[in-house]
Scaffold this motif. Structure first.
Motif, PDB file in Angstrom:
ATOM      1  N   GLY A 101       0.685 -13.064   2.453  1.00 30.15           N
ATOM      2  CA  GLY A 101       0.700 -12.008   3.460  1.00 30.15           C
ATOM      3  C   GLY A 101       1.732 -12.272   4.545  1.00 30.15           C
ATOM      4  N   VAL A 102       1.763 -13.506   5.057  1.00 27.41           N
ATOM      5  CA  VAL A 102       2.732 -13.862   6.096  1.00 27.41           C
ATOM      6  C   VAL A 102       4.135 -13.981   5.513  1.00 27.41           C
ATOM      7  CG1 VAL A 102       3.371 -15.623   7.802  1.00 27.41           C
ATOM      8  CG2 VAL A 102       0.969 -15.021   7.473  1.00 27.41           C
ATOM      9  N   PHE A 103       4.228 -14.551   4.323  1.00 25.83           N
ATOM     10  CA  PHE A 103       5.522 -14.845   3.703  1.00 25.83           C
ATOM     11  C   PHE A 103       6.257 -13.604   3.214  1.00 25.83           C
ATOM     12  CE2 PHE A 103       7.703 -15.568  -0.387  1.00 25.83           C
ATOM     13  CZ  PHE A 103       8.656 -16.496  -0.028  1.00 25.83           C
ATOM     14  N   LEU A 104       5.557 -12.732   2.490  1.00 27.62           N
ATOM     15  CA  LEU A 104       6.242 -11.719   1.695  1.00 27.62           C
ATOM     16  C   LEU A 104       6.773 -10.521   2.467  1.00 27.62           C
ATOM     17  CD1 LEU A 104       4.320 -11.352  -1.700  1.00 27.62           C
ATOM     18  CD2 LEU A 104       6.722 -11.925  -1.356  1.00 27.62           C
ATOM     19  N   SER A 105       6.012  -9.998   3.405  1.00 28.59           N
ATOM     20  CA  SER A 105       6.421  -8.737   4.048  1.00 28.59           C
ATOM     21  C   SER A 105       7.833  -8.802   4.615  1.00 28.59           C
ATOM     22  CB  SER A 105       5.415  -8.335   5.130  1.00 28.59           C
ATOM     23  OG  SER A 105       4.158  -8.041   4.559  1.00 28.59           O
ATOM     24  N   PRO A 106       8.172  -9.798   5.465  1.00 25.22           N
ATOM     25  CA  PRO A 106       9.546  -9.857   5.981  1.00 25.22           C
ATOM     26  C   PRO A 106      10.572 -10.096   4.885  1.00 25.22           C
ATOM     27  CG  PRO A 106       8.064 -11.170   7.332  1.00 25.22           C
ATOM     28  CD  PRO A 106       7.326 -10.828   6.081  1.00 25.22           C
ATOM     29  N   MET A 107      10.227 -10.897   3.874  1.00 24.49           N
ATOM     30  CA  MET A 107      11.164 -11.162   2.789  1.00 24.49           C
ATOM     31  C   MET A 107      11.494  -9.889   2.017  1.00 24.49           C
ATOM     32  SD  MET A 107      12.097 -14.245   2.836  1.00 24.49           S
ATOM     33  CE  MET A 107      11.623 -15.704   3.734  1.00 24.49           C
ATOM     34  N   LEU A 108      10.475  -9.115   1.722  1.00 25.55           N
ATOM     35  CA  LEU A 108      10.689  -7.869   0.996  1.00 25.55           C
ATOM     36  C   LEU A 108      11.530  -6.901   1.811  1.00 25.55           C
ATOM     37  CD1 LEU A 108       7.085  -7.368  -0.420  1.00 25.55           C
ATOM     38  CD2 LEU A 108       9.100  -8.079  -1.715  1.00 25.55           C
ATOM     39  N   VAL A 109      11.271  -6.841   3.115  1.00 29.00           N
ATOM     40  CA  VAL A 109      12.024  -5.933   3.978  1.00 29.00           C
ATOM     41  C   VAL A 109      13.487  -6.364   4.066  1.00 29.00           C
ATOM     42  CG1 VAL A 109      12.315  -5.162   6.363  1.00 29.00           C
ATOM     43  CG2 VAL A 109      10.053  -5.144   5.322  1.00 29.00           C
ATOM     44  N   MET A 110      13.733  -7.659   4.254  1.00 33.48           N
ATOM     45  CA  MET A 110      15.121  -8.119   4.386  1.00 33.48           C
ATOM     46  C   MET A 110      15.897  -7.907   3.092  1.00 33.48           C
ATOM     47  SD  MET A 110      15.075 -11.474   6.888  1.00 33.48           S
ATOM     48  CE  MET A 110      13.701 -12.350   6.141  1.00 33.48           C
ATOM     49  N   ALA A 111      15.255  -8.140   1.949  1.00 36.06           N
ATOM     50  CA  ALA A 111      15.948  -7.965   0.674  1.00 36.06           C
ATOM     51  C   ALA A 111      16.191  -6.494   0.374  1.00 36.06           C
ATOM     52  CB  ALA A 111      15.144  -8.606  -0.453  1.00 36.06           C
ATOM     53  N   ALA A 112      15.181  -5.646   0.636  1.00 37.34           N
ATOM     54  CA  ALA A 112      15.287  -4.227   0.279  1.00 37.34           C
ATOM     55  C   ALA A 112      16.067  -3.434   1.316  1.00 37.34           C
ATOM     56  CB  ALA A 112      13.891  -3.637   0.094  1.00 37.34           C
ATOM     57  N   ALA A 113      15.648  -3.483   2.569  1.00 38.40           N
ATOM     58  CA  ALA A 113      16.336  -2.712   3.610  1.00 38.40           C
ATOM     59  C   ALA A 113      17.720  -3.284   3.896  1.00 38.40           C
ATOM     60  CB  ALA A 113      15.497  -2.672   4.883  1.00 38.40           C
ATOM     61  N   GLY A 114      17.865  -4.609   3.772  1.00 32.16           N
ATOM     62  CA  GLY A 114      19.160  -5.232   3.984  1.00 32.16           C
ATOM     63  C   GLY A 114      20.051  -5.185   2.756  1.00 32.16           C
ATOM     64  N   GLU A 115      19.479  -4.802   1.616  1.00 29.97           N
ATOM     65  CA  GLU A 115      20.193  -4.703   0.338  1.00 29.97           C
ATOM     66  C   GLU A 115      20.976  -5.979   0.030  1.00 29.97           C
ATOM     67  OE1 GLU A 115      21.829  -1.147  -1.143  1.00 29.97           O
ATOM     68  OE2 GLU A 115      20.818   0.137   0.314  1.00 29.97           O
ATOM     69  N   VAL A 116      20.251  -7.095   0.034  1.00 31.81           N
ATOM     70  CA  VAL A 116      20.821  -8.385  -0.320  1.00 31.81           C
ATOM     71  C   VAL A 116      19.852  -9.089  -1.263  1.00 31.81           C
ATOM     72  CG1 VAL A 116      22.109  -8.666   1.841  1.00 31.81           C
ATOM     73  CG2 VAL A 116      19.759  -9.517   1.690  1.00 31.81           C
ATOM     74  N   ALA A 117      20.309 -10.144  -1.894  1.00 36.87           N
ATOM     75  CA  ALA A 117      19.447 -11.010  -2.687  1.00 36.87           C
ATOM     76  C   ALA A 117      19.319 -12.330  -1.944  1.00 36.87           C
ATOM     77  CB  ALA A 117      20.029 -11.236  -4.078  1.00 36.87           C
ATOM     78  N   LEU A 118      18.113 -12.667  -1.544  1.00 32.31           N
ATOM     79  CA  LEU A 118      17.907 -13.890  -0.785  1.00 32.31           C
ATOM     80  C   LEU A 118      17.983 -15.099  -1.719  1.00 32.31           C
ATOM     81  CD1 LEU A 118      14.950 -12.696   1.480  1.00 32.31           C
ATOM     82  CD2 LEU A 118      17.391 -12.657   1.967  1.00 32.31           C
ATOM     83  N   PRO A 119      18.597 -16.193  -1.261  1.00 32.39           N
ATOM     84  CA  PRO A 119      18.848 -17.353  -2.129  1.00 32.39           C
ATOM     85  C   PRO A 119      17.675 -18.322  -2.171  1.00 32.39           C
ATOM     86  CG  PRO A 119      19.878 -17.708  -0.016  1.00 32.39           C
ATOM     87  CD  PRO A 119      19.237 -16.356   0.065  1.00 32.39           C
ATOM     88  N   PHE A 120      16.672 -18.013  -2.952  1.00 31.91           N
ATOM     89  CA  PHE A 120      15.506 -18.886  -3.005  1.00 31.91           C
ATOM     90  C   PHE A 120      15.828 -20.150  -3.795  1.00 31.91           C
ATOM     91  CE2 PHE A 120      13.596 -14.996  -1.649  1.00 31.91           C
ATOM     92  CZ  PHE A 120      12.626 -15.438  -0.762  1.00 31.91           C
ATOM     93  N   GLN A 121      15.906 -21.241  -3.056  1.00 30.24           N
ATOM     94  CA  GLN A 121      16.221 -22.547  -3.626  1.00 30.24           C
ATOM     95  C   GLN A 121      15.731 -23.601  -2.643  1.00 30.24           C
ATOM     96  OE1 GLN A 121      20.478 -21.662  -3.722  1.00 30.24           O
ATOM     97  NE2 GLN A 121      20.828 -23.227  -2.176  1.00 30.24           N
ATOM     98  N   PRO A 122      15.616 -24.852  -3.076  1.00 29.08           N
ATOM     99  CA  PRO A 122      15.146 -25.900  -2.160  1.00 29.08           C
ATOM    100  C   PRO A 122      15.973 -25.938  -0.878  1.00 29.08           C
ATOM    101  CG  PRO A 122      15.187 -26.728  -4.402  1.00 29.08           C
ATOM    102  CD  PRO A 122      15.827 -25.366  -4.445  1.00 29.08           C
TER     103      PRO A 122
END
Length: 262
Positions: A97-118
């Motif tokens: 709940g805390v993690f996903l909402s901002p991530m989804l917004v930044m990826a979708a509204a910002g139209e970028v792919a976030l670099p999930f890696q260590p």
């Protein structure tokens, strides 16, 4: 909650023509542009840092040997006399709940792919090891805008799903003996909320993530259909998979619980 407005020209900042260098933006600027006014609270628990965080690297949580002690501490502190499986499902609801909402917004509204890696994102917790927020390393990201095509959410969120959600669900299941279906359902509920209540003025719809039976690679989509066709007592759709919250004696039953009428 109203839909998310496009801020600071992001609605007309199209990618360059073919052959030009891609437009890049700092993740910190994307976050500042998007989370304004009534949406500021969506990003309050996510902090963009230029330096390494002192939190727990979220990729370390893919290892049950790292995750299990955190879950054990949480269960003993919050629900010492309750079903451990239900307590861990509750922890996962806080996490996603805390993690996903901002991530989804930044990826979708910002139209970028976030670099999930260590080293990209780290978890912060309270004294009970309950998730409270995340630290994110600032990155220069290439915009993935093509005005001639409808954006595909699978393309923008592939790294998130493959790089973090899948191994995180596997680690949670291994640490709890709870079916992965429960954790994927908890994820699907968050995706459904963001799609329905936040991302209305953006070009990317998250609906395929929870409506497609299969992923683009042909594998089954575990986030599909988080809600059933049945209605809860308040008229809202019932969850398809129970989150086990009804087993926690100190917590009210979820209003969308599929077992509520039993």
């Amino acid at each position: 909650m109203n839909s998310l407005p496009l801020q600071n020209g992001s609605e007309n900042n199209a990618s360059s023509s073919i052959g030009d260098a891609p437009i890049t933006r700092a993740l910190s600027n994307i976050k500042t542009d998007l989370f304004q006014g009534p949406y500021q609270g969506l990003g309050d628990r996510h902090h963009i840092l230029a330096a390494q965080s002192n939190g727990i690297d979220c990729f370390a949580l893919h290892d049950p040997e790292c995750l299990a002690p955190i879950l054990d501490h949480y269960c003993q502190a919050k629900y010492p006399n309750d079903d451990r499986r239900a307590a861990i499902s509750m922890w996962s609801q806080w996490y996603f709940g805390v993690f996903l909402s901002p991530m989804l917004v930044m990826a979708a509204a910002g139209e970028v792919a976030l670099p999930f890696q260590p080293g990209f994102i780290s978890l912060k917790t309270d004294d009970n090891q309950c998730p409270t927020g995340f630290d994110i390393r600032d990155w220069q990201l290439s915009e993935m805008k093509d005005q001639s095509a409808t954006p595909d959410p699978w393309t923008h969120l592939e790294s998130l799903i493959d790089g973090h959600l899948e191994p995180m669900v596997a680690s949670l299941a291994a640490s709890s003996k709870v079916s992965p279906k429960v954790f994927w359902s908890n994820i699907g509920v968050v995706v459904s909320y963001v799609e329905k209540h936040v991302l209305k003025n953006t070009r990317i719809s998250l609906l395929p993530l929870i409506s497609d039976a299969k992923r683009p690679d042909g594998n089954r989509n575990p986030m599909a259909n988080p809600y059933s066709t049945k209605q809860s007592e308040d008229g809202s759709p019932s969850r398809r998979v129970c989150c086990l919250r009804y087993l926690l004696t100190s917590v009210d039953i979820c209003p969308t619980c599929p077992l509520a009428k039993l």
